[in-house]
Design an enzyme around this catalytic site. Structure first.
Site, PDB file in Angstrom:
ATOM      1  N   ASP A  98       0.784  -1.237   0.000  1.00  0.00           N
ATOM      2  CA  ASP A  98       0.000   0.000   0.000  1.00  0.00           C
ATOM      3  C   ASP A  98       0.819   1.293   0.000  1.00  0.00           C
ATOM      4  O   ASP A  98       0.389   2.301  -0.525  1.00  0.00           O
ATOM      5  CB  ASP A  98      -0.950   0.018   1.223  1.00  0.00           C
ATOM      6  CG  ASP A  98      -0.224  -0.241   2.537  1.00  0.00           C
ATOM      7  OD1 ASP A  98       1.011  -0.385   2.518  1.00  0.00           O
ATOM      8  OD2 ASP A  98      -0.887  -0.312   3.591  1.00  0.00           O
ATOM      9  N   HIS A  99       2.027   1.263   0.557  1.00  0.00           N
ATOM     10  CA  HIS A  99       2.753   2.526   0.736  1.00  0.00           C
ATOM     11  C   HIS A  99       3.536   2.995  -0.495  1.00  0.00           C
ATOM     12  O   HIS A  99       3.827   4.172  -0.625  1.00  0.00           O
ATOM     13  CB  HIS A  99       3.728   2.415   1.914  1.00  0.00           C
ATOM     14  CG  HIS A  99       3.075   2.566   3.260  1.00  0.00           C
ATOM     15  ND1 HIS A  99       2.122   1.698   3.723  1.00  0.00           N
ATOM     16  CD2 HIS A  99       3.253   3.486   4.234  1.00  0.00           C
ATOM     17  CE1 HIS A  99       1.739   2.077   4.928  1.00  0.00           C
ATOM     18  NE2 HIS A  99       2.400   3.161   5.261  1.00  0.00           N
ATOM     19  N   ASP A 163       3.189  -0.981  11.638  1.00  0.00           N
ATOM     20  CA  ASP A 163       2.751   0.349  11.230  1.00  0.00           C
ATOM     21  C   ASP A 163       2.088   0.993  12.442  1.00  0.00           C
ATOM     22  O   ASP A 163       1.351   0.333  13.180  1.00  0.00           O
ATOM     23  CB  ASP A 163       1.739   0.245  10.080  1.00  0.00           C
ATOM     24  CG  ASP A 163       1.463   1.614   9.495  1.00  0.00           C
ATOM     25  OD1 ASP A 163       2.095   1.964   8.477  1.00  0.00           O
ATOM     26  OD2 ASP A 163       0.641   2.355  10.072  1.00  0.00           O
ATOM     27  N   ARG A 445      -2.065  12.639   9.670  1.00  0.00           N
ATOM     28  CA  ARG A 445      -0.793  13.261  10.063  1.00  0.00           C
ATOM     29  C   ARG A 445      -0.530  14.502   9.244  1.00  0.00           C
ATOM     30  O   ARG A 445      -0.916  14.581   8.080  1.00  0.00           O
ATOM     31  CB  ARG A 445       0.371  12.277   9.865  1.00  0.00           C
ATOM     32  CG  ARG A 445       0.367  11.262  10.944  1.00  0.00           C
ATOM     33  CD  ARG A 445       1.700  10.599  11.158  1.00  0.00           C
ATOM     34  NE  ARG A 445       1.536   9.822  12.368  1.00  0.00           N
ATOM     35  CZ  ARG A 445       1.995   8.601  12.561  1.00  0.00           C
ATOM     36  NH1 ARG A 445       2.709   8.018  11.612  1.00  0.00           N
ATOM     37  NH2 ARG A 445       1.787   7.989  13.689  1.00  0.00           N
ATOM     38  N   SER A 643       5.792   7.460  13.137  1.00  0.00           N
ATOM     39  CA  SER A 643       5.783   6.159  12.474  1.00  0.00           C
ATOM     40  C   SER A 643       6.496   5.057  13.250  1.00  0.00           C
ATOM     41  O   SER A 643       7.288   5.303  14.144  1.00  0.00           O
ATOM     42  CB  SER A 643       6.446   6.349  11.118  1.00  0.00           C
ATOM     43  OG  SER A 643       7.065   5.194  10.682  1.00  0.00           O
ATOM     44  N   ARG A 645       8.479   3.044  11.652  1.00  0.00           N
ATOM     45  CA  ARG A 645       9.586   2.637  10.774  1.00  0.00           C
ATOM     46  C   ARG A 645      10.880   2.428  11.562  1.00  0.00           C
ATOM     47  O   ARG A 645      11.408   3.353  12.161  1.00  0.00           O
ATOM     48  CB  ARG A 645       9.765   3.633   9.628  1.00  0.00           C
ATOM     49  CG  ARG A 645      10.046   5.058  10.032  1.00  0.00           C
ATOM     50  CD  ARG A 645       9.958   6.015   8.844  1.00  0.00           C
ATOM     51  NE  ARG A 645       8.574   6.353   8.565  1.00  0.00           N
ATOM     52  CZ  ARG A 645       8.157   7.543   8.128  1.00  0.00           C
ATOM     53  NH1 ARG A 645       9.012   8.502   7.883  1.00  0.00           N
ATOM     54  NH2 ARG A 645       6.879   7.772   7.921  1.00  0.00           N
TER      55      ARG A 645
END
Ligand code: MIC
Ligand code: SF4
Length: 756
Positions: A98-99, A163, A445, A643, A645
């Site tokens: 999706d990203h 996520d 965000r 995030s 990440r």
């Protein structure tokens, strides 16, 4: 009737047993000898070796039932899984593409482009999914959290996702926690997920939403009350009569953005709306089986919260949050004053709706109802409108129901079912970088540069309804609940409040073609080859980090003393950089390029303390690494906000960082640092942040005596003639996490245990 139901339609061989869950909850209440909140019930029911829990202290060893990974974090998670030599994921796992898909012209062009540009990475992830037994959601299938909600989330469940918006599933009564890839790999390997027992913030909802007020306004208001760090270390648990009036997808919106307060997760108790959503998404067996535990799927009477916040839904006004931080909130009626005070660009230049936060059937039909009113009056949008549907299932349902036709009549751009602009994957045409401008979105965000990589874009967050109405006026201050617009015929037009339906009357469309199940047998799986080309610039196998040498970190330089907000978007920006999420060395070229140098206010410019020359941040870090010079980062409050990440921890580690010393950390980032063997240290005295000068040399001492709860001393040796001094710092490492540090990373520790 059976208490047992398949975990999902797509994994008919895995089950949830609600009688067993009810028994486990009973048992944990006996152990705790007190009434439990709903979140506690689920957490403790899935904890190994449960003892009396002290919130904020006790380490829980959780056993999640599911893992979901999105493509931008899955690549590194899979690479770590492979480097640990593992074969099959121990817990049902899915990968979601999706990203990476860039939004520009709309799905018809953007999706083929993405398949082309990211083919190598998609092939890697789909083959790895088959090889290791993970479900694969193809590019265009939708956004991870929406797909989880539609297919996998259920009341009383527990999951982790790579996520930060994984808590979206809390709208369906699930404990869903965002984690870094290394944490997910632990769970994939069959290890428990360790978490400090969260505090519980209770949010009591009363009344009922009406008119323009939406679930988004509930969370926009709560973000203001809690701020971006007020949820840290806590779960937000909703209760009260108001919570029974919300739709399941509306609750998901609220839980989704609970992440913006730093909360570990957010959750709603079981309600009728959840059962209706399960039925509508074709999960009848779960809807029935949960009757065996529904009496437990809410807080016990008398359960205690660490803090209770009250929100009256009946008096809630629509709100707009932003710019640059999600907790700056204004009710619609005060927004014009706020614009003036903030000198924000008065002209609105784009509207965006959808994303994992706000793309439900209810959101889209309500937004469409406003669009229809305006179109019928002859009005046209005054700016581009981009629509990011959350999933193919909902998109197809909206198509069948006629809602998409209204978006088409608006000449909006229907983007792929993917994150697109929300994660910076937006190739925004027209607006030149650096031009101050305002945009409004229903996303979650709004950090600097987030959507279009333009730091001068002011991003405002609102409900899809408010976004939809506002695109009919260029004036940022336009209040669609009361101001009039002029139709082409010169007549006054005022919007009536939006209307819509929480669920499609004919049920959701089937869209299973966007999913690929892994081969069922180990034998079939083992034949699948996962390829990473040696020459690839997008994928790189990981070499293990070196273990701790056993000596203190002497004479470290400060790479940067960062000032103010330093989110993961500042440490490793997204958008164009997603390209390198599977290649640690290449993505390291963006390390900390968004952080503000506290001494010069400059971005991406620091002094190399070995040569005295100024340079960019990642380049300077590389020079330190080449010179074997250990370095640290000094951070402000809530360092690593945003995030999940783990690149924000992996990259500094790769470039030779030994410690981040900050006033405070965001939860996921702090864990990510520990996992990769970087010391996450917090100033005991916040003033010490001010005392440090970036030319100082630091010695982090006593490392062989690291112990949980024991402070660490940092000796500061100024190079500018000031006298040396000592700063006390603390850490939150458990004994296990101290072993990560010693081994060089959690992965090294796992590998050494595996090899005996
Ligand atoms: C986000 O919303 O910030 C992202 C992009 O979804 C991230 C994940 C990532 O950076 O890969 C998140 O929320 O964890
Ligand atoms: Fe994607 Fe945005 Fe949701 Fe993150 S917040 S998962 S980028 S849609």
């Amino acid at each position: 009737q059976s208490p047992r139901a398949p975990l999902s339609r797509l994994e008919p061989d895995k089950f949830i047993d609600y009688s067993q869950l009810a028994r486990r909850i009973e048992k944990s209440r006996e152990i705790q000898r007190r009434p439990l909140t709903y979140a506690e019930k689920i957490l403790y029911a899935y904890t190994d070796e449960l003892d009396v829990v002290e919130r904020g202290k006790t380490q829980l060893k959780l056993r999640p039932q599911r893992i979901a990974c999105q493509d931008a974090t899955a690549q590194m998670a899979i690479i770590q899984f492979m480097s640990a030599g593992l074969q099959t994921t121990a817990v049902p796992t899915t990968v979601h593409c999706d990203h990476l898909i860039v939004g520009r012209d709309g799905q018809d062009k953007d999706l083929p482009n993405a398949l082309n540009t990211h083919g190598e990475v998609y092939d890697f992830m789909s083959s790895a999914s088959s090889r290791f037994g993970m479900g694969f959601w193809k590019p265009g299938a939708g956004i991870i959290h929406q797909i989880v909600l539609e297919n996998y989330a259920f009341p009383g469940g527990i999951m982790v996702g790579t996520d930060s918006h994984t808590p979206n599933a809390g709208g369906m009564g699930m404990i869903a926690i965002g984690v870094g890839g290394a944490d997910a790999v632990d769970v994939m390997a069959g290890l428990p997920f360790e978490l400090t027992a969260p505090r519980i913030i209770g949010v009591r909802l009363t009344g009922q939403l009406s008119g323009w007020a939406t679930p988004k306004d509930v969370i926009n208001k709560l973000a203001e009350l809690l701020t971006v760090k007020g949820g840290t270390g806590s779960i937000i648990e909703f209760f009260g009569p108001g919570s029974e009036t919300l739709s399941a997808t509306g609750q998901a919106t609220i839980c989704n953005m609970g992440a913006e307060t730093g909360a570990t997760t957010s959750i709603f108790p079981y309600s009728e709306a959840m059962a209706r959503y399960l039925q509508a998404t074709d999960r009848h067996e779960i809807a029935q089986a949960l009757g065996f535990a529904s009496h437990e799927l809410r807080a016990d009477p008398g359960a205690e919260y660490d803090r209770v916040i009250e929100i009256d839904l009946s008096s809630l006004e629509p709100r707009i949050n932003g710019p640059f931080t999600p907790d700056l909130s204004n009710p619609l009626s005060e927004f014009p004053n706020a614009i003036e005070k903030g000198s924000w660009p008065q002209e609105l230049t784009a509207g965006l709706i959808g994303s994992c936060t706000n793309s439900s059937f209810e959101d889209m039909t309500r937004a469409a109802s406003l669009a229809k009113q305006a179109l019928d009056a002859g009005l046209k949008p005054k700016m581009p409108l981009l629509v990011s549907p959350g999933s193919e299932k909902t998109r197809e349902t909206l198509h069948q129901d006629g809602t998409l036709k209204i978006f088409k009549d608006l000449e909006s751009t229907l983007l792929t079912n993917a994150c697109g602009p929300c994660c910076g994957s937006w190739d925004r045409q027209v607006m030149k970088k650096g031009t101050p401008n305002s945009i409004i979105t229903s996303y979650n965000r709004n950090f600097t540069g987030r959507l279009d990589s333009n730091p001068a874009t002011h991003i405002f967050l609102a409900s899809p309804e408010v976004v939809m109405a506002k695109i009919f006026s260029r004036d940022l201050a336009f209040d669609p609940t009361k101001d009039a617009l002029l139709t082409p015929k010169g007549k006054e037009f005022r919007f009536q409040p939006p209307t819509g339906a929480d669920l499609p009357s004919k049920g959701y469309a089937n869209a299973d073609q966007v999913y690929t199940a892994p081969p069922l047998t180990e034998q079939d799986r083992s034949g699948v080859e996962v390829q990473i080309k040696e020459s690839s610039e997008r994928l790189q196998r990981l070499s293990p980090f070196s273990p701790w040498s056993g000596t203190d970190f002497n004479n470290c330089v400060i790479l940067i003393k960062a000032k103010g907000k330093c989110t993961t978007d500042h440490i490793t920006p997204a958008g164009p950089w997603f390209r390198y999420r599977g290649h640690l060395d290449n993505i390291s070229n963006n390390t900390l390029i968004g952080a503000v140098n506290a001494e010069t206010d400059k971005v991406n410019t620091v002094t190399n303390w070995l040569t005295g020359e100024d340079g960019d941040v990642p380049g300077t870090a590389r020079k330190y690494r080449a010179a074997s010079q250990p370095w640290v980062v000094i951070g402000d409050y809530n360092y690593g906000e945003g995030s999940s990440r783990e690149h924000a921890a992996l990259q500094p580690r790769h470039l030779g960082c030994v410690a981040i010393i900050a006033k405070s950390f965001a939860r996921i980032h702090e864990t990510n640092l520990k996992k990769q063997g970087v010391l996450a240290l917090t100033f005991t005295k916040e003033e010490d942040y001010d005392r440090l000068v970036s030319s100082d040399r630091l010695t982090i001492g006593g490392l062989s005596g690291l112990e949980p709860g024991k402070p660490v001393v940092v000796a500061v040796d100024p190079t500018d003639g000031r006298e040396g001094w000592k700063a006390e710092v603390t850490h939150t490492m458990t004994p296990e996490q101290i072993l990560y540090f010693r081994s060089g990373s959690a992965l090294n520790l796992m590998a050494s245990r595996k090899n005996g």
